[in-house]
Design an enzyme around this catalytic site. Structure first.
Site, PDB file in Angstrom:
ATOM      1  N   PHE A  17       0.822  -1.217   0.000  1.00  0.00           N
ATOM      2  CA  PHE A  17       0.000   0.000   0.000  1.00  0.00           C
ATOM      3  C   PHE A  17       0.853   1.262   0.000  1.00  0.00           C
ATOM      4  CE2 PHE A  17      -3.152  -3.048   1.299  1.00  0.00           C
ATOM      5  CZ  PHE A  17      -4.233  -2.618   0.561  1.00  0.00           C
ATOM      6  N   GLU A 178     -10.710 -13.827  12.506  1.00  0.00           N
ATOM      7  CA  GLU A 178     -11.346 -14.062  11.204  1.00  0.00           C
ATOM      8  C   GLU A 178     -11.128 -15.500  10.746  1.00  0.00           C
ATOM      9  OE1 GLU A 178     -11.204  -9.494   9.462  1.00  0.00           O
ATOM     10  OE2 GLU A 178      -9.454 -10.731   9.252  1.00  0.00           O
TER      11      GLU A 178
HETATM   12  C1  LIG Z   1      -3.717 -11.149   7.325  1.00  0.00           C
HETATM   13  C2  LIG Z   1      -3.717  -9.637   7.421  1.00  0.00           C
HETATM   14  C3  LIG Z   1      -4.919  -8.958   7.590  1.00  0.00           C
HETATM   15  C4  LIG Z   1      -4.929  -7.553   7.648  1.00  0.00           C
HETATM   16  N1  LIG Z   1      -6.126  -6.917   7.806  1.00  0.00           N
HETATM   17  C5  LIG Z   1      -6.156  -5.576   7.803  1.00  0.00           C
HETATM   18  C6  LIG Z   1      -7.384  -4.859   7.852  1.00  0.00           C
HETATM   19  O1  LIG Z   1      -8.463  -5.467   7.938  1.00  0.00           O
HETATM   20  N2  LIG Z   1      -7.340  -3.492   7.823  1.00  0.00           N
HETATM   21  C7  LIG Z   1      -6.166  -2.814   7.719  1.00  0.00           C
HETATM   22  O2  LIG Z   1      -6.176  -1.572   7.650  1.00  0.00           O
HETATM   23  N3  LIG Z   1      -4.997  -3.449   7.678  1.00  0.00           N
HETATM   24  C8  LIG Z   1      -4.949  -4.805   7.708  1.00  0.00           C
HETATM   25  N4  LIG Z   1      -3.752  -5.473   7.656  1.00  0.00           N
HETATM   26  C9  LIG Z   1      -2.511  -4.680   7.637  1.00  0.00           C
HETATM   27  C10 LIG Z   1      -2.229  -4.139   6.250  1.00  0.00           C
HETATM   28  O3  LIG Z   1      -2.308  -5.159   5.295  1.00  0.00           O
HETATM   29  C11 LIG Z   1      -0.850  -3.499   6.267  1.00  0.00           C
HETATM   30  O4  LIG Z   1      -0.869  -2.459   7.225  1.00  0.00           O
HETATM   31  C12 LIG Z   1      -0.459  -2.942   4.908  1.00  0.00           C
HETATM   32  O5  LIG Z   1      -0.422  -3.962   3.947  1.00  0.00           O
HETATM   33  C13 LIG Z   1       0.908  -2.270   5.023  1.00  0.00           C
HETATM   34  O6  LIG Z   1       1.307  -1.805   3.759  1.00  0.00           O
HETATM   35  P1  LIG Z   1       2.880  -1.668   3.445  1.00  0.00           P
HETATM   36  O7  LIG Z   1       2.942  -1.092   2.082  1.00  0.00           O
HETATM   37  O8  LIG Z   1       3.557  -0.985   4.552  1.00  0.00           O
HETATM   38  O9  LIG Z   1       3.421  -3.153   3.463  1.00  0.00           O
HETATM   39  P2  LIG Z   1       2.996  -4.413   2.593  1.00  0.00           P
HETATM   40  O10 LIG Z   1       1.623  -4.288   2.077  1.00  0.00           O
HETATM   41  O11 LIG Z   1       3.320  -5.587   3.450  1.00  0.00           O
HETATM   42  O12 LIG Z   1       3.987  -4.367   1.350  1.00  0.00           O
HETATM   43  C14 LIG Z   1       5.369  -4.506   1.508  1.00  0.00           C
HETATM   44  C15 LIG Z   1       5.958  -4.945   0.196  1.00  0.00           C
HETATM   45  O13 LIG Z   1       7.380  -4.909   0.310  1.00  0.00           O
HETATM   46  C16 LIG Z   1       7.913  -6.038  -0.328  1.00  0.00           C
HETATM   47  N5  LIG Z   1       9.243  -6.292   0.265  1.00  0.00           N
HETATM   48  C17 LIG Z   1       9.527  -6.645   1.535  1.00  0.00           C
HETATM   49  N6  LIG Z   1      10.850  -6.749   1.704  1.00  0.00           N
HETATM   50  C18 LIG Z   1      11.408  -6.446   0.501  1.00  0.00           C
HETATM   51  C19 LIG Z   1      12.749  -6.383   0.037  1.00  0.00           C
HETATM   52  N7  LIG Z   1      13.785  -6.642   0.836  1.00  0.00           N
HETATM   53  N8  LIG Z   1      12.967  -6.072  -1.267  1.00  0.00           N
HETATM   54  C20 LIG Z   1      11.919  -5.819  -2.105  1.00  0.00           C
HETATM   55  N9  LIG Z   1      10.638  -5.864  -1.691  1.00  0.00           N
HETATM   56  C21 LIG Z   1      10.390  -6.160  -0.413  1.00  0.00           C
HETATM   57  C22 LIG Z   1       6.909  -7.141  -0.060  1.00  0.00           C
HETATM   58  O14 LIG Z   1       7.015  -8.183  -1.020  1.00  0.00           O
HETATM   59  C23 LIG Z   1       5.591  -6.379  -0.170  1.00  0.00           C
HETATM   60  O15 LIG Z   1       5.048  -6.406  -1.471  1.00  0.00           O
HETATM   61  C24 LIG Z   1      -3.705  -6.856   7.579  1.00  0.00           C
HETATM   62  C25 LIG Z   1      -2.509  -7.548   7.425  1.00  0.00           C
HETATM   63  C26 LIG Z   1      -2.505  -8.924   7.342  1.00  0.00           C
HETATM   64  C27 LIG Z   1      -1.198  -9.661   7.166  1.00  0.00           C
END
Ligand SMILES: Cc1cc2nc3c(=O)[nH]c(=O)nc-3n(C[C@H](O)[C@H](O)[C@H](O)COP(=O)(O)OP(=O)(O)OC[C@H]3O[C@@H](n4cnc5c(N)ncnc54)[C@H](O)[C@@H]3O)c2cc1C
Length: 459
Positions: A17, A178
């Site tokens: 995200f 869930e």
């Molecule tokens: C099962 C589950 C249910 C959830 N339910 C909810 C909900 O109902 N409501 C809500 O608001 N939030 C929810 N969350 C939390 C939400 O999904 C996260 O807060 C959100 O996805 C965070 O976004 P992000 O971009 O920080 O990380 P992420 O979406 O985790 O994306 C990180 C990306 O970085 C990539 N990455 C990691 N390390 C590396 C690297 N070394 N090199 C290259 N790429 C890398 C990964 O492959 C991934 O694509 C849930 C999470 C989970 C796991």
């Protein structure tokens, strides 16, 4: 120098995200964007539990990053795992699948690598109790859950049959709750008429958590309602319980009074705890940034690392003001970082700090029942479920997925039909990661001409 050559280079680590929303803000900015992710897709993690319990296919909750970036003329996608950075040379260091090294020059860096499952120092539990963070996890859980009913059906020994019909979940946060509700619904509704030697509805679902109540962050009122709904569904709740051991046939749990009880369970799933991925430690070491207890990188109120105004950390891997690890924080921080870069490139000096606007949270309990908390408004039951539906539809990335999810939800919610129950009988979890360096005979084609010398991209 041509126009492209003179443009600033923005490297984004992670297409979740935070990373995706940063890239979207920069779409028309005069910069060159390189988005690097170790996986080829953007994943909607909040619906992973529906993928693992047969309601949605993996394609409905994950969209290829290339597809999402196809209209971004200034953006390139790279499938690689970022391993570290060189702050003096302003280079991002990465490994491509099969092990070759890559480098990417940057003027601005947005770290958006999310978090991974934490087993609180017991990584050995992972082999028996998969986490719930990735598509791989969801497919392993799907195989284990639906496979457990098959093994129970053919088990001759009653003790073995009962073990396969026992599912233990560790962690009573939204994901654990869930999944627990879904497994009971699979057992009591979807599979009810399909077996001749077992009664799927006999399946026991045990939910363990060290805290006082399930869904504690939703506050006492909603948490109590969630506990009652789980009771009605037949989920056995074990609060104040610390898991001390997990193996192939079950787990041991320590209660508040210190007694340790062994539970036989054919399936153990882990949804407790998160930790920053290894790249966070590498970036902290290179920049001198501090990390919090979970390894997240601590940033200033402009989301940058102190003394590194060119390095933003956003989303779950960012540690700032105890903001929760939720989609909204990630999206808003990604947008903030993108806008800040856009303004700086335009010669305007942005001064506003990052402000998080909390839009509330929701958790699905069972068909027709959810809990929603928005500021002082706390809802549960059917109305909350309708709101949950609306939120998830509006946040699913990509029109096709929204429509596809609606089409899949209709039979699942109306007739308890789960169409996405396909799983392989191969041990998917034992297949090695594409980033593991294997002996040449096992790794497939010979390495490219660059060998293991870093090859330079985007700069
Ligand atoms: C099962 C589950 C249910 C959830 N339910 C909810 C909900 O109902 N409501 C809500 O608001 N939030 C929810 N969350 C939390 C939400 O999904 C996260 O807060 C959100 O996805 C965070 O976004 P992000 O971009 O920080 O990380 P992420 O979406 O985790 O994306 C990180 C990306 O970085 C990539 N990455 C990691 N390390 C590396 C690297 N070394 N090199 C290259 N790429 C890398 C990964 O492959 C991934 O694509 C849930 C999470 C989970 C796991």
């Amino acid at each position: 120098m041509n126009e492209q050559g003179s443009q600033r280079r923005v490297v984004i680590v992670g297409g979740g995200f935070a990373g995706l929303f940063a890239a979207r803000v920069l779409r028309r900015a005069p910069v060159r964007v390189t988005l690097i992710d170790r996986r080829p897709h953007h994943l909607f993690q909040p619906l992973l539990y529906q993928c693992s319990t047969g309601i949605l296919s993996e394609g409905k909750i994950a969209v290829p990053l290339r597809d999402l970036l196809r209209k971004h003329k200034n953006a390139d996608f790279v499938l690689a795992e970022v391993t570290g950075i060189d702050t003096d040379g302003r280079r991002v260091l990465a490994t491509r699948p099969l092990g070759d090294q890559l480098e990417f020059g940057y003027d601005y860096l947005i770290v958006a690598a999310g978090v991974q499952q934490s087993y609180f120092g017991h990584d050995e539990f992972a082999q028996w109790a998969p986490g719930m963070k990735t598509i791989e996890h969801a497919l392993i859980i799907r195989r284990r859950v639906f496979g457990a009913f098959e093994l129970a059906d053919t088990a001759v020994d009653p003790a073995e049959r009962s073990r396969w019909l026992t599912f233990a979940l560790v962690g009573a946060g939204p994901t654990g709750v869930e999944l627990a509700g879904q497994i009971r619904e699979v057992a009591t509704k979807t599979l009810r008429a399909e077996y001749r030697h077992i009664k799927p509805e006999d399946a026991r679902v045990l939910l363990f958590d060290g805290g006082d109540a399930p869904l504690a962050p939703f506050g006492p009122e909603l948490s109590a309602k969630a506990a009652r709904t789980l009771d009605k569904l037949g989920v056995e709740q074990h609060m104040h319980s610390i898991v001390t051991d997990i193996d192939a046939t079950g787990l041991s749990v320590r209660a508040q009074d210190g007694t340790v009880t062994r539970h036989e369970a054919g399936t153990v799933l882990w949804t407790a705890g998160v930790a920053a991925p290894p790249v966070a430690a590498a970036i902290a070491a290179a920049t001198g940034a501090k990390q919090d207890r979970a390894g997240r990188i601590m940033v200033g109120d402009d989301c940058t690392i102190p003394d590194h105004p060119e390095i933003f950390v956003t989303g779950d891997v960012m540690s700032l003001n105890k903001f929760p690890g939720v989609c909204e924080v990630a999206m808003q921080a990604g947008i903030y970082a993108g806008k800040r870069i856009k303004h700086e490139v335009a010669g305007k000096m942005p001064t506003k700090p990052f402000r998080y606007h909390d839009l509330g949270s929701a958790a699905y309990l069972s068909r027709g029942r959810a809990v929603v908390s928005v500021g002082r408004v706390h809802l549960s039951g059917f109305l909350a479920w309708v709101i949950w539906l609306f939120i998830h539809i509006s946040f699913l990335t990509g029109f096709r997925n929204r429509l596809g999810a609606l089409v899949s939800w209709w039979p699942a919610f109306v007739r308890d039909v789960r169409r996405e129950r396909t799983y392989t009988t191969e041990q998917v979890g034992l297949v090695h990661s594409a980033y593991d360096v294997l002996p040449p005979s096992a790794a497939g084609p010979a390495p490219s001409a660059t060998g293991t010398e870093p090859s330079s991209r985007a700069g």
